[in-house]
Enzyme design. Sequence first.
Site, PDB file in Angstrom:
ATOM      1  N   ASN A   1      -5.121   7.144 -12.058  1.00  0.00           N
ATOM      2  CA  ASN A   1      -5.703   5.804 -12.162  1.00  0.00           C
ATOM      3  C   ASN A   1      -5.743   5.104 -10.812  1.00  0.00           C
ATOM      4  O   ASN A   1      -4.978   5.413  -9.909  1.00  0.00           O
ATOM      5  CB  ASN A   1      -4.934   4.945 -13.168  1.00  0.00           C
ATOM      6  CG  ASN A   1      -3.468   4.791 -12.821  1.00  0.00           C
ATOM      7  OD1 ASN A   1      -3.124   4.369 -11.729  1.00  0.00           O
ATOM      8  ND2 ASN A   1      -2.584   5.130 -13.751  1.00  0.00           N
TER       9      ASN A   1
ATOM     10  N   HIS B   1       0.819  -1.209   0.000  1.00  0.00           N
ATOM     11  CA  HIS B   1       0.000   0.000   0.000  1.00  0.00           C
ATOM     12  C   HIS B   1       0.854   1.260   0.000  1.00  0.00           C
ATOM     13  O   HIS B   1       0.481   2.265  -0.605  1.00  0.00           O
ATOM     14  CB  HIS B   1      -0.921  -0.012   1.230  1.00  0.00           C
ATOM     15  CG  HIS B   1      -2.021   0.994   1.166  1.00  0.00           C
ATOM     16  ND1 HIS B   1      -3.093   0.879   0.302  1.00  0.00           N
ATOM     17  CD2 HIS B   1      -2.216   2.148   1.850  1.00  0.00           C
ATOM     18  CE1 HIS B   1      -3.905   1.907   0.470  1.00  0.00           C
ATOM     19  NE2 HIS B   1      -3.395   2.689   1.396  1.00  0.00           N
TER      20      HIS B   1
ATOM     21  N   HIS C   1     -10.405   2.756  -1.125  1.00  0.00           N
ATOM     22  CA  HIS C   1     -10.584   2.374   0.273  1.00  0.00           C
ATOM     23  C   HIS C   1     -11.375   1.073   0.296  1.00  0.00           C
ATOM     24  O   HIS C   1     -12.419   0.954   0.938  1.00  0.00           O
ATOM     25  CB  HIS C   1     -11.285   3.482   1.065  1.00  0.00           C
ATOM     26  CG  HIS C   1     -10.477   3.953   2.225  1.00  0.00           C
ATOM     27  ND1 HIS C   1     -11.020   4.352   3.409  1.00  0.00           N
ATOM     28  CD2 HIS C   1      -9.130   4.076   2.397  1.00  0.00           C
ATOM     29  CE1 HIS C   1     -10.058   4.714   4.257  1.00  0.00           C
ATOM     30  NE2 HIS C   1      -8.904   4.551   3.657  1.00  0.00           N
TER      31      HIS C   1
ATOM     32  N   GLU D   1      -8.136   7.431  -5.366  1.00  0.00           N
ATOM     33  CA  GLU D   1      -7.558   6.438  -4.467  1.00  0.00           C
ATOM     34  C   GLU D   1      -8.648   5.481  -4.002  1.00  0.00           C
ATOM     35  O   GLU D   1      -9.837   5.807  -4.014  1.00  0.00           O
ATOM     36  CB  GLU D   1      -6.890   7.087  -3.255  1.00  0.00           C
ATOM     37  CG  GLU D   1      -5.503   7.634  -3.551  1.00  0.00           C
ATOM     38  CD  GLU D   1      -4.663   7.775  -2.299  1.00  0.00           C
ATOM     39  OE1 GLU D   1      -5.246   7.807  -1.203  1.00  0.00           O
ATOM     40  OE2 GLU D   1      -3.430   7.854  -2.407  1.00  0.00           O
TER      41      GLU D   1
END
Length: 752
Positions: free
Chosen positions: A512, A49, A96, A94
């Site tokens: 992206n 990550h 989650h 982003e």
Amino acid sequence: MDATESLPTLETARKLGLLPDEFDKIVDILGRQPNFTELSIFSVMWSEHCSYKNSIVWLKTLPRDSDRMLAKAGEENAGLVDIGDGLACSFKIESHNHPSALEPYQGAATGVGGINRDIFTMGARPIAQLNSLRFGDLSLAKTKRLLRGVVKGIGDYGNAFGIPTVGGELYFDECYNTNPLVNAFSAGIVETGKVAKATSYGVGNPVFIVGSATGKDGIHGATFASEDITAASTDKLPAVQVGDPFMEKLLLEATLEIIATGHVIGIQDMGAAGIICSTSEMSAKGEHGMIIDLDKVPTRQPNMAPFEILLSESQERMLVVIEKGKEDVIQGIFDKWDLNCAQIGEVVAKGENDLGRLHFYRYGELVADVPAYDLVLGGGAPQYQREYKEPAYIKEYAKFNPDDVDDVTADELTAVAKHLLSHPNICSRRWVYEQYDSMVGTANRSTNAPSDAAVVSVKGPGLPATDKSIVITVDCNSRYVNAEPRKGAMIAVAEACRNIVCTGGEPLAVTNNLNFGNPYVPEVYWQFVEAVQGMGEACRRFSTPVTGGNVSFYNQSSDDGPVFPTPTIGMLGLMEDPTHRMTMNFKNEGDLIYLIGASSNDIASSEYLYSYRGIKASPAPYFLFEDEWRVQEGIKTMIRNGWLQSAHDVSDGGLFVALAESAMTGDKGFAIGTDERHRTDAFLFGEGQSRVVITISPDQVEHLEGYLNDSILPFQYLGKVTGQGFSIEDKQVLTSHEAKALYNYSLEAIMS
């Protein structure tokens, strides 16, 4: 450091997600064995990550440069593109995903909060949000629960924060049953001379933590996001953060105010990995070190351990380095906004043999001594190119022959039309978007004038007046990417461009969000490599460089396997002249309907084939870059010459759905013919690319057809806009009332 502390073992490192070779490398870097706090630091900073260790080799192959790029990809909090007149747009997407799978409300809400912080730490005021969402089988109670929670989390956070949600996408497939995808996009505007950087330098400059207090939520969240979802994942709920949109709003205003003072050296959002991420990345970029006193960090719980303070992902926090002597200035601003503002350390010089070390103290004791450069992406963090091989199913998909599928009959058209207009992947998302505030800030130009992409006026407090608008969209048909990853990714870029062009904008750049399964599975990694290469080729050919983004691996479970490879494209376009604004809705009864671009006998990977016929094994639909380029250039010319009444690209559901959407949004109908050269199902429901439905007034026929013939651009006259009803070959397939009822209320009916 306490010499009596028992040092962690290789087994400890394994439990923290580190490989044996990585543990050995840490020992080599430090010249000794790490203590638990240091090992925890490396585990989060070297997680996928944060370090992109399994993806960065391929990400570096993406195009990253253009005359408009103002920030190198991945080096700042978000991408930054020059839009002229002294203004720039900062934008980013982003994921989650993992937090949303366990706690959908907070997972989605904090995703919105985090992406907006990335924008305003650049000095840009956010003006618009999009989201790209994917869930499993909608007949499952679990899927409905996840969808409700995610949508409410996005709506509650975004509405309270005061930034409009102006569009997005929503898809369902059983491959997402365990792992939903929640990708959040935000865009903001900043004057080019007032951009803030994510860096740290200047010996003696003070380091502040500002915003919320630090708690135990989100600890090891970055590590959690770098592993598969399993039955035991619910034990890791503390890895999911908790958001506060009202605190974020205060933090936004205070942050922009301190940046405006000119005293800020560097500033960075505390997202994944919290304090350790911000201190290491800023220090590595500025080639300085820091001394940090963890006793001075405002905390929510007493007696937090050093690793808990360093790794906490509590939301609404920033790390700020300012000029020495200006401490009272920053303190005064944050006192005014009633926010925590604590000096926790200072910048120190780099050493003789390193680019800057981080020294962390707790209760007066040195608890961690680590080199910043060796922690970060682009520095000493490991980089891998994993084994990959083509999955066996790819060759099976390629064997698909449309001749093995019966064409639709005239009597079957109504059944197919009803199926598509009511399908969750095509029907109206009004149940979702009515929970979002799309008009707050008054910049959204799309709410009452629907188009293929969102149009948002460039305006805000303190910004110079301009007629410019940004044009933004998020796109990816993961079914195409799963069938042929390289071509599917190219189609995602092409469709994003096509949506912006059909809206009257000029595509500029891409961010992206690459959502894939476990990178250690060779077949999954092959999908990733192919998709990145396809995306890179398309971005180069469309001159839309990649400004940055996010990689989300490990979207995989033992029960459902990996999700479809889903490289979501967030694209920024620019509309200089407001008269170029083009909408999708039919305007006038009697207007003429044309199809721009060539049809083909292609039903591959269409929603019609996949869900109506139940055939899931087929390649991606027809796509050639040269066709796409010519169609988009033609549409640009037609819009700028003022010939068009409407424009809408042909995508999910094919030509019929594109016509239906344009008709319903304009309270009109249509009457068209088919094409005897093609299968009826391919002509109406196939999803071959590079096609656009346009309408013109009859007095523009000579101009339009003269241009199309001269440019040798494929086109076909389809029929006319009518007052109501959807007719094909003089037979009414659906009434307008039937179509609207199916399209507008099917998702709501399922959810209620």
